[in-house]
Design a protein around this motif. Structure first.
Motif, mmCIF file in Angstrom:
data_model
loop_
_atom_site.group_PDB
_atom_site.id
_atom_site.type_symbol
_atom_site.label_atom_id
_atom_site.label_comp_id
_atom_site.label_asym_id
_atom_site.label_seq_id
_atom_site.Cartn_x
_atom_site.Cartn_y
_atom_site.Cartn_z
ATOM 1 N N PHE A 145 -56.236 -58.884 19.276
ATOM 2 C CA PHE A 145 -56.533 -57.896 18.254
ATOM 3 C C PHE A 145 -57.850 -57.200 18.907
ATOM 4 N N ALA A 146 -58.684 -57.790 19.204
ATOM 5 C CA ALA A 146 -60.046 -57.322 19.840
ATOM 6 C C ALA A 146 -59.784 -56.328 20.948
ATOM 7 N N LEU A 147 -58.657 -56.620 21.834
ATOM 8 C CA LEU A 147 -58.425 -55.986 23.024
ATOM 9 C C LEU A 147 -57.856 -54.524 22.588
ATOM 10 N N TYR A 148 -57.077 -54.512 21.353
ATOM 11 C CA TYR A 148 -56.497 -53.285 21.062
ATOM 12 C C TYR A 148 -57.989 -52.136 20.649
ATOM 13 N N ASP A 149 -58.913 -52.673 20.194
ATOM 14 C CA ASP A 149 -59.991 -51.980 19.797
ATOM 15 C C ASP A 149 -60.929 -51.719 21.245
ATOM 16 N N GLU A 150 -60.769 -52.631 21.920
ATOM 17 C CA GLU A 150 -61.670 -52.380 23.280
ATOM 18 C C GLU A 150 -60.924 -51.086 24.187
ATOM 19 N N LEU A 151 -59.635 -51.286 24.059
ATOM 20 C CA LEU A 151 -58.943 -50.102 25.082
ATOM 21 C C LEU A 151 -58.555 -48.874 24.224
ATOM 22 N N ASP A 152 -59.051 -48.981 22.610
ATOM 23 C CA ASP A 152 -58.809 -47.666 21.891
ATOM 24 C C ASP A 152 -57.465 -47.329 21.717
ATOM 25 N N ILE A 153 -56.467 -48.517 21.603
ATOM 26 C CA ILE A 153 -54.975 -48.244 21.312
ATOM 27 C C ILE A 153 -54.942 -48.168 19.866
ATOM 28 N N ILE A 154 -54.075 -47.307 19.525
ATOM 29 C CA ILE A 154 -53.594 -46.985 18.192
ATOM 30 C C ILE A 154 -52.352 -47.966 17.916
ATOM 31 N N ALA A 155 -52.363 -48.857 16.669
ATOM 32 C CA ALA A 155 -51.059 -49.365 16.308
ATOM 33 C C ALA A 155 -50.173 -48.609 15.382
ATOM 34 N N ALA A 156 -49.114 -48.132 15.998
ATOM 35 C CA ALA A 156 -48.264 -47.355 15.236
ATOM 36 C C ALA A 156 -47.234 -48.424 14.385
ATOM 37 N N VAL A 157 -47.415 -48.519 12.930
ATOM 38 C CA VAL A 157 -46.667 -49.586 12.666
ATOM 39 C C VAL A 157 -45.662 -49.046 11.493
ATOM 40 N N GLN A 158 -44.616 -49.683 10.984
ATOM 41 C CA GLN A 158 -43.663 -49.379 9.998
ATOM 42 C C GLN A 158 -43.621 -50.283 8.907
ATOM 43 N N PRO A 159 -44.160 -49.994 7.656
ATOM 44 C CA PRO A 159 -44.367 -51.024 6.572
ATOM 45 C C PRO A 159 -43.128 -51.474 6.084
ATOM 46 N N PRO A 160 -41.950 -50.950 6.220
ATOM 47 C CA PRO A 160 -40.582 -51.610 5.748
ATOM 48 C C PRO A 160 -40.506 -52.845 6.415
ATOM 49 N N PHE A 161 -40.942 -53.022 7.885
ATOM 50 C CA PHE A 161 -40.699 -54.077 8.422
ATOM 51 C C PHE A 161 -40.812 -55.454 7.840
ATOM 52 N N VAL A 162 -41.811 -55.469 6.844
ATOM 53 C CA VAL A 162 -42.310 -56.699 6.593
ATOM 54 C C VAL A 162 -41.601 -57.126 5.410
ATOM 55 N N ALA A 163 -41.003 -55.885 4.540
ATOM 56 C CA ALA A 163 -40.191 -56.240 3.513
ATOM 57 C C ALA A 163 -38.845 -56.694 3.919
ATOM 58 N N GLU A 164 -38.299 -56.444 5.005
ATOM 59 C CA GLU A 164 -36.809 -56.798 5.499
ATOM 60 C C GLU A 164 -36.987 -57.923 6.403
ATOM 61 N N ASP A 165 -38.211 -57.994 7.250
ATOM 62 C CA ASP A 165 -37.991 -59.085 8.432
ATOM 63 C C ASP A 165 -38.438 -60.408 7.774
ATOM 64 N N LYS A 166 -39.359 -60.466 6.632
ATOM 65 C CA LYS A 166 -39.898 -61.383 6.343
ATOM 66 C C LYS A 166 -38.880 -62.604 6.131
ATOM 67 N N VAL A 167 -37.560 -62.328 5.776
ATOM 68 C CA VAL A 167 -36.650 -63.535 5.426
ATOM 69 C C VAL A 167 -36.516 -64.476 6.683
ATOM 70 N N TRP A 168 -36.469 -63.842 8.015
ATOM 71 C CA TRP A 168 -36.271 -64.625 9.080
ATOM 72 C C TRP A 168 -37.318 -64.741 9.998
ATOM 73 N N THR A 169 -38.486 -64.123 9.680
ATOM 74 C CA THR A 169 -39.660 -64.338 10.855
ATOM 75 C C THR A 169 -40.060 -65.540 11.073
ATOM 76 N N VAL A 170 -40.237 -66.389 9.910
ATOM 77 C CA VAL A 170 -40.836 -67.740 10.093
ATOM 78 C C VAL A 170 -39.877 -68.406 11.030
ATOM 79 N N ASP A 171 -38.609 -68.226 10.634
ATOM 80 C CA ASP A 171 -37.426 -69.112 11.452
ATOM 81 C C ASP A 171 -37.633 -68.765 13.058
#
Length: 304
Positions: A145-171
């Motif tokens: 995470f700190a390397l993202y900051d050091e390199l000035d990289i933007i995290a372009a994310v999609q909130p619905p992923f967490v709503a749908e992927d959570k059912v199998w992510t831990v597996d």
């Protein structure tokens, strides 16, 4: 790209389009490398970025992991040239002044893409200013995470992923690594800009679904109670900024769009829902919201 350019030339684009050059299309990259990035050309069509694809999806066990999949011993996913990432050509685009936005899902994929950026910035440190992005940034190792900051990289994310992927992510990756998945609050703590989108066509692109997902970290049935890894929730204000101010910053248009202010483009989406009130009263009510109007450059282009 040809279709976008034709529509722009005829002044037939109803909305502004930031079109990314495909990092899997070598001839197209060569063409645009010769032309160079264009920001605000024609006012509606911008072409100043390249979309690269570094690893596969987590659900299909294609995302590149640092350690094997929890539910598939010995399997680490696919990445790089093996997955169609043309390192030399995309590096040329980055060195040519283009913003480079790279799909990276797994913690291994994210780390390797961060190294790709670091290698390029070592050749020309000024290129860090081009607001490069990692698309999805789904699973990130705690050390990175700190390397993202050091390199000035933007995290372009999609909130619905967490709503749908959570059912199998831990597996797929186990509880410990899942704590670094969709870790938006952690990104915020590390001063990493968060830009939100829908991943159209992959997920429901309703803005209300996205708002609900980021704020509650729940699916549409309000599960799990309290949210999935609730410590990574975002506030209503942070979420709205991810879709507006931050998105404009990532598109180099923060001086023209993203806020309602005198002198800015009159690009406005009007909702029937007060997001702040809904979050305080009944977050699930966000899911029934509707768009009343879309305005571009002061003209109504959508009204149901």
């Amino acid at each position: 790209m040809a279709a976008y350019e034709s529509l722009a030339a005829q002044d037939r684009l109803p909305i502004r389009v930031n079109a990314m050059v495909s990092g899997r299309d070598k001839p197209l990259m060569t063409q645009w490398l010769e032309r160079g990035p264009t920001r605000f050309a024609g006012d509606k069509l911008f072409v100043h970025s390249v979309k690269g694809y570094y690893d596969g999806s987590l659900g299909a066990r294609g995302a590149k992991l640092l350690e094997e999949y929890s539910d598939s011993p010995g399997h680490f996913g696919v990445s790089g040239e093996e997955y169609g990432f043309f390192t030399d050509e995309i590096s040329e685009m980055l060195q040519g002044g283009f913003q480079v936005n790279i799909h990276a899902i797994g913690d291994g994929g994210n780390r390797e893409v961060l190294q790709f950026f670091a290698d390029n910035f070592a050749k020309n440190p000024a290129l860090k200013d081009n607001r490069h992005r990692i698309e999805h940034a789904q699973v990130v190792h705690p050390d990175d995470f700190a390397l993202y900051d050091e390199l000035d990289i933007i995290a372009a994310v999609q909130p619905p992923f967490v709503a749908e992927d959570k059912v199998w992510t831990v597996d797929r990756i186990g509880m410990e690594r899942a704590a670094g998945a969709y870790a938006w609050r952690t990104f915020r703590r590390h001063n990493v800009p968060l830009v939100f989108g829908s991943d159209l066509m992959g997920y429901d692109w309703s803005i209300f679904y996205g708002l609900h997902s980021a704020i509650t970290r729940q699916s549409t049935d309000s599960q799990p109670e309290g949210g999935w890894f609730p410590e990574e929730k975002l506030t209503a204000e942070e979420t709205i900024r991810g879709y507006t101010v931050a998105a404009s910053y990532a598109n180099f248009t923060e001086d023209s769009a993203g806020t309602l202010a005198e002198g800015m483009w009159a690009d406005i989406t009007v909702l029937d829902t007060d997001v702040f009130a809904a979050v305080n009263e009944d977050p699930a009510s966000l899911l029934t919201g509707k768009v009343l109007m879309t305005i571009v450059n002061g003209e109504i282009v959508y009204q149901p």
